[in-house]
Design a protein around this motif. Structure first.
Motif, short mmCIF file in Angstrom:
data_model
loop_
_atom_site.label_atom_id
_atom_site.label_comp_id
_atom_site.label_asym_id
_atom_site.label_seq_id
_atom_site.Cartn_x
_atom_site.Cartn_y
_atom_site.Cartn_z
N ASP A 26 17.27 19.93 42.07
CA ASP A 26 16.54 19.35 40.99
C ASP A 26 15.32 20.51 40.49
OD1 ASP A 26 17.78 16.99 41.56
OD2 ASP A 26 15.79 16.24 42.90
N GLU A 27 15.11 21.34 41.01
CA GLU A 27 14.18 22.51 40.68
C GLU A 27 14.95 23.53 39.66
OE1 GLU A 27 11.16 22.45 40.48
OE2 GLU A 27 10.92 20.78 41.75
N GLY A 28 16.30 23.37 39.86
CA GLY A 28 17.27 24.46 39.05
C GLY A 28 17.63 25.64 39.86
N LEU A 29 17.40 25.47 41.05
CA LEU A 29 17.43 26.56 42.05
C LEU A 29 18.85 26.17 43.08
CD1 LEU A 29 13.87 27.85 42.60
CD2 LEU A 29 15.70 28.87 41.20
N GLY A 30 19.53 25.32 42.83
CA GLY A 30 20.71 24.80 43.96
C GLY A 30 21.42 26.10 44.29
N ARG A 31 22.14 26.95 43.45
CA ARG A 31 22.90 28.12 43.96
C ARG A 31 21.96 28.94 44.74
NH1 ARG A 31 26.77 30.28 40.69
NH2 ARG A 31 26.20 32.12 41.64
N GLU A 32 20.94 29.18 44.28
CA GLU A 32 19.96 30.20 44.99
C GLU A 32 19.71 29.75 46.38
OE1 GLU A 32 19.36 30.60 40.64
OE2 GLU A 32 19.63 29.14 41.82
N PHE A 33 19.57 28.58 46.55
CA PHE A 33 19.38 27.96 47.89
C PHE A 33 20.57 28.08 48.76
CE2 PHE A 33 19.69 24.45 50.96
CZ PHE A 33 18.39 24.68 51.63
N VAL A 34 21.55 27.82 48.14
CA VAL A 34 22.90 27.92 48.96
C VAL A 34 23.09 29.55 49.41
CG1 VAL A 34 25.32 27.74 48.87
CG2 VAL A 34 24.14 25.80 48.00
N ASP A 35 22.95 30.29 48.52
CA ASP A 35 22.90 31.88 48.65
C ASP A 35 22.03 32.14 50.01
OD1 ASP A 35 24.30 34.27 47.37
OD2 ASP A 35 22.23 34.73 48.12
N ARG A 36 20.71 31.64 49.97
CA ARG A 36 19.87 32.24 50.87
C ARG A 36 20.02 31.45 52.19
NH1 ARG A 36 18.07 34.56 54.04
NH2 ARG A 36 15.79 35.16 54.37
N ALA A 37 20.61 30.08 52.29
CA ALA A 37 20.72 29.38 53.37
C ALA A 37 21.97 29.99 54.21
CB ALA A 37 20.86 27.78 53.06
N TYR A 38 23.15 30.27 53.21
CA TYR A 38 24.00 30.99 54.01
C TYR A 38 23.81 32.44 54.64
CZ TYR A 38 27.95 28.27 52.32
OH TYR A 38 28.99 27.30 52.18
N ALA A 86 9.76 28.76 50.70
CA ALA A 86 8.75 29.69 49.98
C ALA A 86 9.22 30.88 49.48
CB ALA A 86 7.78 29.96 51.29
N GLU A 87 10.14 31.38 50.19
CA GLU A 87 10.63 32.45 49.42
C GLU A 87 11.33 32.45 48.14
OE1 GLU A 87 13.42 34.28 51.87
OE2 GLU A 87 12.45 34.31 53.79
N LEU A 88 11.91 31.09 47.85
CA LEU A 88 12.45 30.83 46.59
C LEU A 88 11.38 30.05 45.55
CD1 LEU A 88 15.82 29.14 47.98
CD2 LEU A 88 15.59 31.44 46.74
N GLY A 89 10.19 30.01 46.03
CA GLY A 89 9.31 29.50 45.14
C GLY A 89 9.46 27.82 45.08
N LEU A 90 10.16 27.32 46.10
CA LEU A 90 10.02 25.70 46.20
C LEU A 90 9.07 25.27 47.29
CD1 LEU A 90 14.06 25.72 46.80
CD2 LEU A 90 12.91 24.80 44.76
N PRO A 91 8.84 23.92 46.94
CA PRO A 91 7.77 23.29 47.80
C PRO A 91 8.12 23.18 49.43
CG PRO A 91 8.76 21.51 46.36
CD PRO A 91 9.54 23.03 46.02
N PRO A 92 7.47 23.88 50.28
CA PRO A 92 7.95 24.17 51.42
C PRO A 92 8.14 22.63 52.24
CG PRO A 92 6.44 25.87 51.08
CD PRO A 92 6.53 24.96 49.89
N ASP A 93 6.91 21.99 52.04
CA ASP A 93 6.96 20.67 52.73
C ASP A 93 8.01 19.66 52.28
OD1 ASP A 93 4.77 21.42 54.09
OD2 ASP A 93 3.50 20.29 53.05
N HIS A 94 8.18 19.67 51.12
CA HIS A 94 9.52 18.71 50.30
C HIS A 94 10.75 19.19 50.89
CE1 HIS A 94 10.98 16.69 46.82
NE2 HIS A 94 11.19 15.76 47.71
N VAL A 95 11.04 20.46 50.93
CA VAL A 95 12.19 21.11 51.62
C VAL A 95 12.48 20.87 52.79
CG1 VAL A 95 13.85 23.42 51.74
CG2 VAL A 95 12.33 22.91 49.46
N SER A 96 11.65 21.16 53.71
CA SER A 96 11.49 21.31 55.14
C SER A 96 11.48 19.46 55.64
CB SER A 96 10.50 21.89 56.00
OG SER A 96 9.26 21.31 55.45
N ASN A 97 11.01 18.72 54.86
CA ASN A 97 11.19 17.32 55.15
C ASN A 97 11.88 16.46 54.51
OD1 ASN A 97 9.12 17.58 57.32
ND2 ASN A 97 7.72 17.82 55.72
N ALA A 98 12.96 17.14 53.60
CA ALA A 98 14.01 16.49 52.98
C ALA A 98 14.59 15.31 53.80
CB ALA A 98 14.87 17.18 52.48
#
Length: 233
Positions: free
Chosen positions: A110-122, A143-155
């Motif tokens: 939703d933040e336009g960083l889907g691919r970046e997230f996949v890459d970093r998680a892998y 936090a590294e990707l500039g995404l909201p940490p609470d929203h990501v960690s508690n998705a």
């Protein structure tokens, strides 16, 4: 009658080493195809997701992993990583909940960083040996990707994301996906790392040679999670 979705689709799992290798091959060797596909997550649902999926009329393909297959995957992934010059660090999973990273993917998308997230998680899972089902790990990656940490960690606790997850699991069912990596282009389906070149040719209409990769001696050792049930690994 045309399919309701004619966009090529790549089903990926952050759990699977084969899915990780297919991701690297697609991004490194065929970036134009990687940019054109729709990335869809595949994961084994927890009890709540499984119940929501059943209530929606879907089901999830499940086949128990045998010890023989687990040992084979260790050997096979070692061969494949050596061919690609990659150095994996095998993660050890303790009571994983795969909704934690895969529902977090939707936040990044939703933040336009889907691919970046996949890459970093892998990278976190397969090259750093980190537990991506740990909410603290998810918060750090966010936090590294500039995404909201609470929203990501508690998705995993977000009701709307749970509903989106159910829809994603229904897509898996509808497309007949039984393991990862799995690629769909119109009516053509391809399963496994070795079918990636065929998928690329289907999407691009070319038979371009892949970019060569260097070899490296490495010893990934033994880890806790040697793949996933019902899939390529």
């Amino acid at each position: 009658m045309p399919r309701k979705n004619s966009v090529p689709r790549c089903y990926f799992s952050l759990r699977s080493p084969y899915s990780w290798l297919a991701y690297r091959d697609l991004v490194d060797r065929h970036p134009e195809v990687a940019a054109a596909v729709e990335w869809r997550p595949f994961w084994e649902p927890d009890a709540r997701s499984e119940r929501m999926l059943a209530e929606a009329g879907g089901s999830f393909p499940y086949v128990a992993m045998s010890r023989a297959k687990s040992l084979y995957i260790l050997q096979d992934v070692r061969r494949l990583t050596r061919e690609r010059g990659l150095e994996p660090t095998w993660p050890v999973d303790r009571d994983p909940v795969w909704e934690v990273p895969h529902l977090a993917y939707f936040v990044a998308l939703d933040e336009g960083l889907g691919r970046e997230f996949v890459d970093r998680a892998y990278r976190a899972r397969w090259q750093e040996g980190r537990d991506i089902c740990d909410r603290a790990t998810m918060a750090e990656l966010a936090a590294e990707l500039g995404l909201p940490p609470d929203h990501v960690s508690n998705a995993v606790d977000d009701e709307e994301l749970r509903r989106r997850g159910t829809a994603a699991l229904l897509d898996i069912d509808e497309d007949g996906v039984f393991g990862v990596p799995f690629f769909v282009d119109r009516f053509n389906k391809f399963w496994g790392v070795d079918r990636l070149p065929d998928f690329v040719r289907s999407v691009a209409g070319t038979a371009a040679a892949p970019v060569p990769v260097a070899a490296a001696e490495l010893d990934p050792g033994l880890g806790g999670d040697q793949g996933h049930a019902g899939g390529c690994g």
